[in-house]
Design a protein around this motif. Structure first.
Motif, PDB file in Angstrom:
ATOM      1  N   ILE A  45      -1.359 -18.595   2.845  1.00  0.00           N
ATOM      2  CA  ILE A  45      -0.953 -17.975   1.591  1.00  0.00           C
ATOM      3  C   ILE A  45      -2.046 -18.109   0.532  1.00  0.00           C
ATOM      4  O   ILE A  45      -2.357 -17.157  -0.188  1.00  0.00           O
ATOM      5  CB  ILE A  45       0.366 -18.596   1.104  1.00  0.00           C
ATOM      6  CG1 ILE A  45       1.520 -18.169   2.020  1.00  0.00           C
ATOM      7  CG2 ILE A  45       0.674 -18.183  -0.336  1.00  0.00           C
ATOM      8  CD1 ILE A  45       2.818 -18.861   1.741  1.00  0.00           C
TER       9      ILE A  45
ATOM     10  N   SER B 250       0.637 -14.455  -1.618  1.00  0.00           N
ATOM     11  CA  SER B 250       0.073 -13.890  -0.408  1.00  0.00           C
ATOM     12  C   SER B 250      -1.420 -14.123  -0.332  1.00  0.00           C
ATOM     13  O   SER B 250      -2.097 -14.245  -1.338  1.00  0.00           O
ATOM     14  CB  SER B 250       0.351 -12.383  -0.393  1.00  0.00           C
ATOM     15  OG  SER B 250      -0.356 -11.746   0.616  1.00  0.00           O
TER      16      SER B 250
ATOM     17  N   GLN C 225      -6.463 -10.193   8.166  1.00  0.00           N
ATOM     18  CA  GLN C 225      -5.039 -10.410   8.388  1.00  0.00           C
ATOM     19  C   GLN C 225      -4.512  -9.338   9.331  1.00  0.00           C
ATOM     20  O   GLN C 225      -5.195  -8.364   9.614  1.00  0.00           O
ATOM     21  CB  GLN C 225      -4.281 -10.422   7.054  1.00  0.00           C
ATOM     22  CG  GLN C 225      -4.680  -9.308   6.100  1.00  0.00           C
ATOM     23  CD  GLN C 225      -3.772  -8.109   6.158  1.00  0.00           C
ATOM     24  OE1 GLN C 225      -2.914  -7.990   7.026  1.00  0.00           O
ATOM     25  NE2 GLN C 225      -3.965  -7.165   5.246  1.00  0.00           N
TER      26      GLN C 225
ATOM     27  N   GLU D  87      -0.731  -3.775   0.326  1.00  0.00           N
ATOM     28  CA  GLU D  87       0.057  -4.971   0.088  1.00  0.00           C
ATOM     29  C   GLU D  87       1.411  -4.646  -0.537  1.00  0.00           C
ATOM     30  O   GLU D  87       1.563  -3.676  -1.264  1.00  0.00           O
ATOM     31  CB  GLU D  87      -0.709  -5.929  -0.832  1.00  0.00           C
ATOM     32  CG  GLU D  87      -2.119  -6.193  -0.379  1.00  0.00           C
ATOM     33  CD  GLU D  87      -2.176  -6.882   0.958  1.00  0.00           C
ATOM     34  OE1 GLU D  87      -3.090  -6.582   1.732  1.00  0.00           O
ATOM     35  OE2 GLU D  87      -1.326  -7.709   1.225  1.00  0.00           O
TER      36      GLU D  87
ATOM     37  N   ARG E  67       3.279 -11.537   8.439  1.00  0.00           N
ATOM     38  CA  ARG E  67       1.834 -11.524   8.181  1.00  0.00           C
ATOM     39  C   ARG E  67       1.182 -12.795   8.716  1.00  0.00           C
ATOM     40  O   ARG E  67       1.716 -13.884   8.606  1.00  0.00           O
ATOM     41  CB  ARG E  67       1.570 -11.398   6.684  1.00  0.00           C
ATOM     42  CG  ARG E  67       0.124 -11.720   6.303  1.00  0.00           C
ATOM     43  CD  ARG E  67      -0.219 -11.238   4.937  1.00  0.00           C
ATOM     44  NE  ARG E  67      -0.197  -9.785   4.916  1.00  0.00           N
ATOM     45  CZ  ARG E  67      -0.635  -9.064   3.894  1.00  0.00           C
ATOM     46  NH1 ARG E  67      -1.113  -9.652   2.834  1.00  0.00           N
ATOM     47  NH2 ARG E  67      -0.585  -7.755   3.937  1.00  0.00           N
TER      48      ARG E  67
ATOM     49  N   ASN F  64       8.010 -14.309   7.814  1.00  0.00           N
ATOM     50  CA  ASN F  64       6.835 -13.655   7.224  1.00  0.00           C
ATOM     51  C   ASN F  64       5.926 -13.225   8.371  1.00  0.00           C
ATOM     52  O   ASN F  64       5.204 -14.035   8.954  1.00  0.00           O
ATOM     53  CB  ASN F  64       6.099 -14.608   6.287  1.00  0.00           C
ATOM     54  CG  ASN F  64       4.868 -13.970   5.670  1.00  0.00           C
ATOM     55  OD1 ASN F  64       4.764 -12.749   5.610  1.00  0.00           O
ATOM     56  ND2 ASN F  64       3.936 -14.780   5.220  1.00  0.00           N
TER      57      ASN F  64
ATOM     58  N   TYR G 226       3.692  -8.766   3.430  1.00  0.00           N
ATOM     59  CA  TYR G 226       4.022 -10.148   3.087  1.00  0.00           C
ATOM     60  C   TYR G 226       5.510 -10.259   2.779  1.00  0.00           C
ATOM     61  O   TYR G 226       6.082  -9.419   2.090  1.00  0.00           O
ATOM     62  CB  TYR G 226       3.199 -10.568   1.875  1.00  0.00           C
ATOM     63  CG  TYR G 226       3.599 -11.896   1.275  1.00  0.00           C
ATOM     64  CD1 TYR G 226       3.184 -13.082   1.863  1.00  0.00           C
ATOM     65  CD2 TYR G 226       4.384 -11.946   0.133  1.00  0.00           C
ATOM     66  CE1 TYR G 226       3.540 -14.304   1.314  1.00  0.00           C
ATOM     67  CE2 TYR G 226       4.745 -13.156  -0.425  1.00  0.00           C
ATOM     68  CZ  TYR G 226       4.330 -14.327   0.171  1.00  0.00           C
ATOM     69  OH  TYR G 226       4.682 -15.533  -0.374  1.00  0.00           O
TER      70      TYR G 226
ATOM     71  N   SER H 272       8.349 -13.206   1.454  1.00  0.00           N
ATOM     72  CA  SER H 272       8.476 -14.543   0.874  1.00  0.00           C
ATOM     73  C   SER H 272       9.510 -15.376   1.624  1.00  0.00           C
ATOM     74  O   SER H 272      10.688 -15.015   1.674  1.00  0.00           O
ATOM     75  CB  SER H 272       8.880 -14.428  -0.591  1.00  0.00           C
ATOM     76  OG  SER H 272       9.354 -15.663  -1.068  1.00  0.00           O
TER      77      SER H 272
END
Length: 398
Positions: free
Chosen positions: A217, A33, A238, A22, A286, A284, A243, A245
């Protein structure tokens, strides 16, 4: 040769941008996240110092009602009871009476508090909040319910190096096969632009794209169906991308001021700018996949594998605080100087929850939980409570 080979593999797959380790979200973004995959057996390198403290050092320790935290710790013991360090305490915790005075004696007689000190010597860190959202959806797509939640696809590969390289046991890589090659799994933009990629993996459909994004999230939530049924869902997997923002993106683009880059501010921006919303969400990469959970669960399942307790569970960085441990948190209520001093339990993790002194406070379910979580961005101190005989780990070399 072993380390040279290991480095080559990591370099190759990192270049593929599919590493699941991460990354840290910037502190100005409130959104957190989704919860990553962490095993309670892992012992990752520590990034903080544990300094023995006195019980009198814990701000507000004598005033806290320990009974809600006790119930949360009992949940932790379902995951910890087979670990040697926790066996004796967890055996007692499952039968100990829940009188508040006796509970305080139990902790003081069986634990030692250690203040968490960051690698730079700091004693305070960031405390944010998260919650269990409610969305509206259906088991069938329609003009109203057109945004799908997906189950984890079969072609998603999770590559774990731990079997070959024990020093990398907390590193997982995700991807898919393209012929004989392992390539990155599809990004959020690719999935949004070509939903056929995940045909057949739809769990449910919801009516709000922004709420779906924040559900990813938060990592878990509830869906009220058009039939009246409420379905509980939780994190399944995932796609392996870092991640990023979207709050930070909006600030950088001049769309929001820093003080408005909260969950509520981002939602309001999305309602006012529907044409710009898809491009923002795609910043994002992810993407989170879900699974249905039993309806009788008392709370969403955290990374420890047990239900979270509203107001008493926190997400932490497991390199700093052991999963399942009680943690005394001294902070303030969201957007306030009013003290919020409570015994919490470390039962979850998060991709944005990185650092020696870092916590994400689980507020629970409902509008008030969403309100508190969305505006929480406080400074706080933390003490981890560890069983007698615990040896504080050495700070990892950075």
């Amino acid at each position: 040769m072993k380390y040279q080979s290991c480095f080559s593999i990591i370099l190759l797959l990192t270049l593929l941008a599919a590493c699941s380790r991460e990354t840290t979200a910037p502190p100005e973004a409130i959104e957190q996240s989704a919860k990553p995959e962490v095993s309670v057996q892992e012992e990752p390198q520590r990034i903080s110092i544990h300094v023995p403290a006195q019980w009198s050092d814990l701000t507000g320790w004598l005033e806290d009602d320990l009974r809600p935290a006790w119930q949360a710790f009992q949940q932790s013991c379902h995951a910890l009871k087979k670990q040697p360090l926790w066996q004796e305490i967890c055996a007692a915790a499952l039968v100990e009476p829940a009188d508040n005075g006796n509970l305080r004696n139990f902790f003081e007689n069986n634990f030692t508090p250690y203040q968490i000190i960051s690698s730079d010597g700091g004693k305070e860190g960031l405390v944010t909040g998260y919650y269990e959202p409610l969305l509206h959806g259906s088991r069938q797509p329609s003009e109203r319910y057109r945004f799908p939640l997906y189950a984890a696809p079969d072609e998603l590969l999770v590559i774990d190096f731990g079997a070959l390289y024990p020093e990398l046991k907390d590193l997982r890589l995700r991807g898919r096969l393209d012929g004989r090659k392992v390539v990155p799994y599809y990004s959020r933009a690719e999935i949004m632009d070509n939903p056929a990629i995940l045909n057949g993996y739809e769990l449910l459909w919801v009516d709000d794209e922004v709420e779906l994004f924040f559900l990813q999230i938060q990592g878990s939530g509830r869906i009220q169906l058009d039939t009246g049924e409420i379905v509980k869902i939780g994190f399944a997997d995932q796609n392996g991308y870092p991640y990023n923002s979207i709050g930070r993106v909006l600030v950088q683009q001049g769309e929001l001021s820093l003080d408005k880059a909260s969950m509520q501010g981002i939602k309001q921006w999305g309602q006012q700018n529907p044409d710009k919303l898809p491009a923002l969400l795609q910043q994002n990469a992810r993407y989170v996949f879900f699974r249905e959970l039993p309806s009788d669960l008392t709370g969403p399942i955290g990374a420890l594998g047990v239900p979270l307790t509203a107001g008493r569970s926190i997400a932490i960085d497991p390199r700093s605080i052991p999963q399942g441990a009680p943690v005394f948190l001294a902070t303030t209520w969201p957007n306030s100087s009013k003290p919020l001093n409570r015994l919490m339990v470390a039962q979850d993790t998060g991709g944005a929850i990185k650092g020696g002194i870092r916590a994400d406070f689980f507020w629970g379910y409902g509008p008030e939980a969403a309100n508190q979580a969305g505006k929480m961005k406080q400074q706080g101190k933390m003490w981890v409570l560890m069983p007698l005989g615990y040896t504080a780990p050495q700070l990892a070399q950075q």
